[in-house]
Enzyme design. Structure first.
Site, PDB file in Angstrom:
ATOM      1  N   SER A 424       0.934  -1.312  -0.026  1.00 38.83           N
ATOM      2  CA  SER A 424       0.120   0.022   0.153  1.00 38.83           C
ATOM      3  C   SER A 424       0.986   1.278  -0.029  1.00 38.83           C
ATOM      4  O   SER A 424       1.968   1.208   0.539  1.00 38.83           O
ATOM      5  CB  SER A 424      -0.875   0.095   1.172  1.00 38.83           C
ATOM      6  OG  SER A 424      -2.013   0.721   1.027  1.00 38.83           O
ATOM      7  N   PRO A 425       0.442   2.250  -0.801  1.00 36.71           N
ATOM      8  CA  PRO A 425       1.019   3.526  -0.568  1.00 36.71           C
ATOM      9  C   PRO A 425       1.494   4.217   0.728  1.00 36.71           C
ATOM     10  O   PRO A 425       0.392   4.111   1.611  1.00 36.71           O
ATOM     11  CB  PRO A 425       0.381   4.851  -1.487  1.00 36.71           C
ATOM     12  CG  PRO A 425      -0.737   4.037  -1.902  1.00 36.71           C
ATOM     13  CD  PRO A 425      -1.012   2.410  -1.336  1.00 36.71           C
ATOM     14  N   GLN A 502       0.453   6.298  -7.295  1.00 33.46           N
ATOM     15  CA  GLN A 502      -0.603   7.018  -6.676  1.00 33.46           C
ATOM     16  C   GLN A 502      -0.618   8.501  -6.890  1.00 33.46           C
ATOM     17  O   GLN A 502       0.120   9.132  -6.165  1.00 33.46           O
ATOM     18  CB  GLN A 502      -0.768   6.457  -5.203  1.00 33.46           C
ATOM     19  CG  GLN A 502      -2.315   7.173  -4.729  1.00 33.46           C
ATOM     20  CD  GLN A 502      -2.343   7.116  -3.157  1.00 33.46           C
ATOM     21  OE1 GLN A 502      -1.347   7.299  -2.483  1.00 33.46           O
ATOM     22  NE2 GLN A 502      -3.471   6.302  -2.499  1.00 33.46           N
ATOM     23  N   TYR A 583      -8.049  14.313   1.542  1.00 35.11           N
ATOM     24  CA  TYR A 583      -6.991  15.454   0.447  1.00 35.11           C
ATOM     25  C   TYR A 583      -8.233  15.997  -0.512  1.00 35.11           C
ATOM     26  O   TYR A 583      -9.379  15.864  -0.530  1.00 35.11           O
ATOM     27  CB  TYR A 583      -6.136  14.377  -0.035  1.00 35.11           C
ATOM     28  CG  TYR A 583      -5.104  13.816   0.829  1.00 35.11           C
ATOM     29  CD1 TYR A 583      -4.425  14.836   1.550  1.00 35.11           C
ATOM     30  CD2 TYR A 583      -4.886  12.482   1.125  1.00 35.11           C
ATOM     31  CE1 TYR A 583      -3.479  14.369   2.754  1.00 35.11           C
ATOM     32  CE2 TYR A 583      -3.844  12.173   1.981  1.00 35.11           C
ATOM     33  CZ  TYR A 583      -3.410  12.777   2.743  1.00 35.11           C
ATOM     34  OH  TYR A 583      -2.695  12.585   4.094  1.00 35.11           O
ATOM     35  N   ARG A 631      -8.685   5.257  -4.869  1.00 35.44           N
ATOM     36  CA  ARG A 631      -8.894   4.923  -3.370  1.00 35.44           C
ATOM     37  C   ARG A 631     -10.017   5.909  -2.805  1.00 35.44           C
ATOM     38  O   ARG A 631      -9.795   7.102  -3.085  1.00 35.44           O
ATOM     39  CB  ARG A 631      -7.459   5.209  -2.970  1.00 35.44           C
ATOM     40  CG  ARG A 631      -7.617   5.048  -1.261  1.00 35.44           C
ATOM     41  CD  ARG A 631      -6.232   4.726  -0.536  1.00 35.44           C
ATOM     42  NE  ARG A 631      -5.790   3.402  -0.643  1.00 35.44           N
ATOM     43  CZ  ARG A 631      -4.980   2.885   0.456  1.00 35.44           C
ATOM     44  NH1 ARG A 631      -4.499   3.803   1.266  1.00 35.44           N
ATOM     45  NH2 ARG A 631      -4.560   1.830   0.582  1.00 35.44           N
ATOM     46  N   ARG A 725       1.465  -1.241   6.823  1.00 33.71           N
ATOM     47  CA  ARG A 725       2.720  -1.152   7.944  1.00 33.71           C
ATOM     48  C   ARG A 725       3.649  -2.635   8.145  1.00 33.71           C
ATOM     49  O   ARG A 725       4.341  -2.311   8.439  1.00 33.71           O
ATOM     50  CB  ARG A 725       2.005  -0.811   9.261  1.00 33.71           C
ATOM     51  CG  ARG A 725       1.622   0.571   9.315  1.00 33.71           C
ATOM     52  CD  ARG A 725       0.544   0.891  10.508  1.00 33.71           C
ATOM     53  NE  ARG A 725      -0.759   0.173  10.098  1.00 33.71           N
ATOM     54  CZ  ARG A 725      -1.767  -0.154  11.335  1.00 33.71           C
ATOM     55  NH1 ARG A 725      -1.769   0.658  12.364  1.00 33.71           N
ATOM     56  NH2 ARG A 725      -2.721  -0.814  10.899  1.00 33.71           N
TER      57      ARG A 725
HETATM   58  C1  FMN Z   1       3.481   5.764   7.359  1.00 34.12           C
HETATM   59  C2  FMN Z   1       2.211   5.725   6.533  1.00 34.12           C
HETATM   60  C3  FMN Z   1       2.048   6.531   5.495  1.00 34.12           C
HETATM   61  C4  FMN Z   1       0.913   6.413   4.687  1.00 34.12           C
HETATM   62  N1  FMN Z   1       0.636   7.034   3.587  1.00 34.12           N
HETATM   63  C5  FMN Z   1      -0.140   7.014   2.486  1.00 34.12           C
HETATM   64  C6  FMN Z   1      -0.414   7.442   1.323  1.00 34.12           C
HETATM   65  O1  FMN Z   1       0.867   8.037   0.890  1.00 34.12           O
HETATM   66  N2  FMN Z   1      -1.335   7.256   0.483  1.00 34.12           N
HETATM   67  C7  FMN Z   1      -2.220   6.469   0.989  1.00 34.12           C
HETATM   68  O2  FMN Z   1      -3.468   6.188   0.241  1.00 34.12           O
HETATM   69  N3  FMN Z   1      -2.231   5.878   2.189  1.00 34.12           N
HETATM   70  C8  FMN Z   1      -1.368   6.039   3.131  1.00 34.12           C
HETATM   71  N4  FMN Z   1      -1.456   5.403   4.255  1.00 34.12           N
HETATM   72  C9  FMN Z   1      -2.431   4.422   4.612  1.00 34.12           C
HETATM   73  C10 FMN Z   1      -1.978   3.185   4.105  1.00 34.12           C
HETATM   74  O3  FMN Z   1      -1.916   3.016   2.844  1.00 34.12           O
HETATM   75  C11 FMN Z   1      -2.875   2.000   4.657  1.00 34.12           C
HETATM   76  O4  FMN Z   1      -4.123   2.391   4.065  1.00 34.12           O
HETATM   77  C12 FMN Z   1      -3.143   2.062   6.046  1.00 34.12           C
HETATM   78  O5  FMN Z   1      -1.759   1.987   6.609  1.00 34.12           O
HETATM   79  C13 FMN Z   1      -3.662   0.694   6.708  1.00 34.12           C
HETATM   80  O6  FMN Z   1      -2.823  -0.393   6.317  1.00 34.12           O
HETATM   81  P1  FMN Z   1      -2.117  -1.037   7.473  1.00 34.12           P
HETATM   82  O7  FMN Z   1      -3.200  -1.682   8.401  1.00 34.12           O
HETATM   83  O8  FMN Z   1      -1.737  -2.336   6.644  1.00 34.12           O
HETATM   84  O9  FMN Z   1      -0.942  -0.270   7.784  1.00 34.12           O
HETATM   85  C14 FMN Z   1      -0.121   5.585   5.081  1.00 34.12           C
HETATM   86  C15 FMN Z   1       0.112   4.921   6.295  1.00 34.12           C
HETATM   87  C16 FMN Z   1       1.034   4.686   6.969  1.00 34.12           C
HETATM   88  C17 FMN Z   1       1.512   4.035   8.081  1.00 34.12           C
END
Ligand code: FMN
Ligand code: FAD
Length: 778
Positions: A424-425, A502, A583, A631, A725
């Protein structure tokens, strides 16, 4: 102590006998309005865990109940002319009447006073009692009297059900789904004694009314069910024992939560127990279990704190504290299961094939996972994995086992992914002037070597003023473009992964500090003017954005188009349009952040107008053989904000505009949000959108191991799983998960071969140690 239980259901009777047993000096009375042998309902089911604690607390009752039990292991699905059966599910069933009689007899044996045929009007009828148990069921009069204190929250659910019985003896817990011209009916059927089975029929309110069942009497509605389920009933009839209910006897389930469970009425402490305190839908059959567990815990707290009347207040407080957690857990699982049955007709039954429908049904509460199913019935699960893998076009695994669902390939337009895992981004806030540098190359490169089929660098901003922070990546100049070209080339040339971009615009959440200096906090120097759907700041002290003018919109669309063209030129395989997390484009979609009164605000159509304009503009320049995902924040987690229902409306619009995938994230639209976290917590939104809108989805959020991803993919709750994460903690997340579930087909970088051998050997050794019997003492 003098104890009075108002209501002689499982809660009142079991508590009475446990307390009398613990301390025969207690004077315990159960007052029940019915006669000893009268009761509504048919059979109830128990899990092995409940029986285990009953054995500990009163082996005598447990033994008699167990003697009267019917045990069965199989679940059978009757659906679309097919019968599918799995085993290993371990239920026990008993007639409610039989169980109450066993509890009544044990009460008498221990010296509990049982008073039948007395309807209690008011707890004030027992001024001499030290403790009054309000075990008078879901319609508790005592709870109603103190509603101001207990603050009950009763949510009446939309589905209708009728609780019937039949003399046909079923040898499996049977779920029978039948379609009529108006929609689906389902029967939940289980045997509970030598000659009788419970037969609950359920449908939606619309289907119920469309058939005119609301106007039928009980006999007519039973005749209707007999005809509908004639094949399964095989000549047997259906019976009611709820003749006291008026009309057709169909009910709506009420989910009950109380803010407080006990109260001192001036003479006695009054406490809620069982259904009078909380309810759990019959879809997971836990109402009686909860009642029994309440009785056990209250007794346990008396044992712990002391059986004197001076301890009652402290005991009640401790009881409530402990039970609340367990009750919430069960209610959560029951809610998932209940909701599954509420939407099953249009969401799953119409579209899923019987094999996948069965899997979805078995995992409906999200408590039973893929590996848990393997423990129950490895043969059935392996058969299902094979079925799934064949449909997905997965080659056989080298060790002969079917390819687990998350490792099956997936194609969309011209993009072919080796498995279902996406990195994921995630914003890294480490760029200078938006340019990806060696950090980004190594960061993305390592994860592309780590097994994910598709990796996304973080949100890439389409102009300098589209950035969230000064450290965000961008794609608006040649230097950035060339640096991305190098990153994409590395992924394509040195790894089997695909790489996506993205694209986003921060909107009112821009010009903030990098995460480790203060997430969402405005930068002190070097900020830039912000633009959003409306002039509402994110935090009270954030920069107030300008409400986007038509000119702003045109410029921003052009920025997106340029970034999209360049993304294609440097070789990205898929583009994701960031319409989530508050955003710019997300701010247009949410009514909390979009209060415009022009054609870009108001209705769903208006709120989606600008995001769709951007989408169509990039779709026009993005090659036809490359997919685009969108998204969305599928839940604002805030009163008045977008709900999953709204998200489904937007998903449909994007689908119709040509979106290939909806990436189902949630929240971060407003600061004051109230998300409900948990394992795979956003997956239900993906499930809804995928199966109701019929658009492929990406699920994301606390999908943290292969077992989660396998369940999500196998059940058809999503087509891909985005994992964020865990990829920060472990770049080789997918390689490691493949090894953990014994999937031999996962390709590792050839340079890392010896690391793989050692890792897999270590896992095998640890498994052997865990399986070995404990060493005896020398
Ligand atoms: C450090 C960090 C930065 C993130 N940056 C973005 C981002 O740039 N674009 C986005 O759509 N989501 C972003 N997210 C959300 C993640 O893509 C994801 O949706 C969210 O962390 C839940 O997934 P997980 O439980 O596997 O961490 C970010 C999450 C984290 C932890
Ligand atoms: C369709 C359906 C299927 C179910 N299936 C299952 C299942 O498979 N497994 C399971 O565990 N649970 C099941 N349940 C739930 C289960 O029946 C209840 O959760 C359980 O009975 C709760 O026990 P209780 O003692 O709290 O309340 P109840 O069993 O409701 O007992 C309350 C008692 O209080 C009496 N009473 C009420 N008011 C008064 C008064 N004023 N004076 C005197 N007496 C009074 C009533 O007559 C009754 O006997 C099902 C429920 C439904 C509706």
């Amino acid at each position: 102590m003098r104890i009075v239980c108002i209501g002689g259901g499982p809660a009142g009777l079991y508590f009475a006998l446990l307390m009398k047993k613990q301390n025969p000096a207690h004077h315990v009375t159960v007052v029940e309005r019915n006669r000893p042998f009268d009761t509504f309902g048919w059979g109830v089911v128990f899990s092995d865990a409940t029986m285990q604690s009953m054995r500990q607390w009163d082996p005598e009752t447990a033994a008699t109940i167990e003697d009267a039990f019917n045990h069965w292991d199989d679940i059978e699905l009757v659906f679309k002319g097919r019968k599918i059966r799995t085993t290993g599910h371990g239920f026990v069933g008993i007639g409610r009447k039989k169980m109450l009689n066993i509890l009544q007899e044990r009460c008498l044996e221990l010296g509990v006073e049982l008073v039948f045929e007395r309807e209690v009007q008011d707890d004030g009828e027992f001024p001499e009692a030290d403790l009054i148990i309000s075990s008078d069921g879901v319609n508790s009069r005592t709870r109603a009297k103190y509603a101001e204190i207990f603050k009950p929250d009763m949510l009446i659910r939309p589905n209708r059900f009728i609780w019937l019985g039949t003399e046909k003896r079923f040898d499996a817990f049977t779920f029978d789904f039948q379609r009529t011209e108006h929609g689906w009916f389902q029967a939940h059927i289980y045997r509970f004694d030598d000659k009788t089975s419970t037969f609950i029929v359920e449908t939606t309110d619309e289907v119920f009314k469309a058939h005119g069942i609301d106007k039928m009497d009980q006999d007519q509605s039973i005749a209707f069910c007999e005809k509908l389920f004639a094949e399964t009933l095989d000549g047997h009839s259906l019976m009611s024992n709820a003749r006291h209910l008026r009309g057709s006897a169909w009910l709506n389930f009420g989910r009950l939560i109380c803010e407080k469970w006990s109260h001192f009425n001036g003479n006695s402490h009054v406490v809620l127990m069982g259904d009078s305190a909380h309810t759990a839908h019959f879809a997971i059959g836990s109402g009686t279990k909860l009642a029994i567990d309440d009785a056990i815990e209250l007794t346990n707290q008396f044992n712990r704190i002391g059986h004197g009347r001076e301890n009652i207040a402290a005991v009640l407080e401790a009881y409530e504290e402990v039970r609340r957690i367990d009750v919430a857990r069960i209610q959560n699982a029951a809610r998932n299961a209940m909701e599954w049955f509420e939407v099953v007709g249009h969401r799953y039954a119409d579209t899923l094939e019987p094999e996948q429908f069965m899997y979805s049904m078995l995992t409906r509460s999200q408590r039973i996972s893929h590996e848990n199913l393997r423990l129950r019935d490895p043969v059935w699960l392996e058969g299902y994995e094979r079925w799934f893998a064949e449909r997905a076009g997965a080659p056989a695994s080298p060790n002969g086992h079917p390819v687990p669902p998350m490792f099956t390939p997936y194609s969309v337009r011209g993009l072919k992914l080796a498995n279902r895992i996406v990195m994921s981004p995630m914003a890294m806030y480490s760029a200078t002037d938006g340019v990806p540098d060696d950090f980004h190359l190594v960061h993305i490169g390592a994860r592309a070597m780590g097994g994910a089929a598709l990796v996304f660098p973080e949100m890439t901003c389409v102009s300098p003023d589209a950035r969230i922070t000064p450290g965000c990546l961008g794609l608006w100049n040649e230097e950035q473009k060339e640096a991305f070209r190098r990153m994409v080339a590395f992924v394509h040339e040195k790894t089997p992964a695909k790489i996506g971009i993205q694209l986003g615009h921060a909107g009112r959440k821009g010009a903030t500090k990098v995460a480790w200096e203060g997430t969402d906090q405005p930068v002190e120097h070097g900020g830039w003017p912000l633009v959003s759907a409306s002039a509402i700041p994110y935090l009270p002290h954030s920069v107030v954005p300008r409400a986007a003018t038509r000119e702003d919109m045109d410029r921003i669309t052009a920025d997106f188009v340029r970034a999209a063209k360049w993304s294609d030129e440097v070789g990205f395989d898929i583009l994701e349009l960031h319409c989530a997390h508050g955003y710019l484009l997300s701010a247009f979609l949410s009514p909390l952040t979009n209060t415009r009164d022009d054609e870009y605000g108001g209705s769903h159509e208006n709120r989606a107008r600008y995001p769709l304009e951007v989408f169509r503009a990039i779709r026009a320049v993005w090659p036809a053989d490359k997919p685009i995902s969108v998204r969305l924040s599928t839940n604002d987690w805030h009163e008045g904000g977008n709900t999953p229902e709204d998200a489904a409306v937007f998903a449909k619009m994007f689908k119709e505009a040509g979106a290939d995938l909806i990436d189902c994230s949630a929240g971060q639209v407003v600061k004051d949000e109230h998300p409900v976290y948990g394992r795979m917590w956003q997956t239900p939104f993906s499930d809804k959108i995928r199966n109701e809108i019929q658009v492929p989805t990406i699920a994301v959020g606390a999908i943290s191991e292969a077992d989660h991803a396998n369940s999500v993919i196998a059940a058809g709750r999503a087509d891909l799983c985005a994992i964020a994460r865990p990829h920060l903690a472990d770049p080789a997340f997918v390689l490691h998960e493949a090894a953990k579930v014994g999937y031999a087909g996962q390709v590792w970088p050839k340079q890392y071969y010896q690391g793989r051998v050692q890792y897999e050997t270590g896992l095998a050794r640890a498994a052997a140690v865990a399986a070995a019997p404990p060493a005896g003492k020398a």
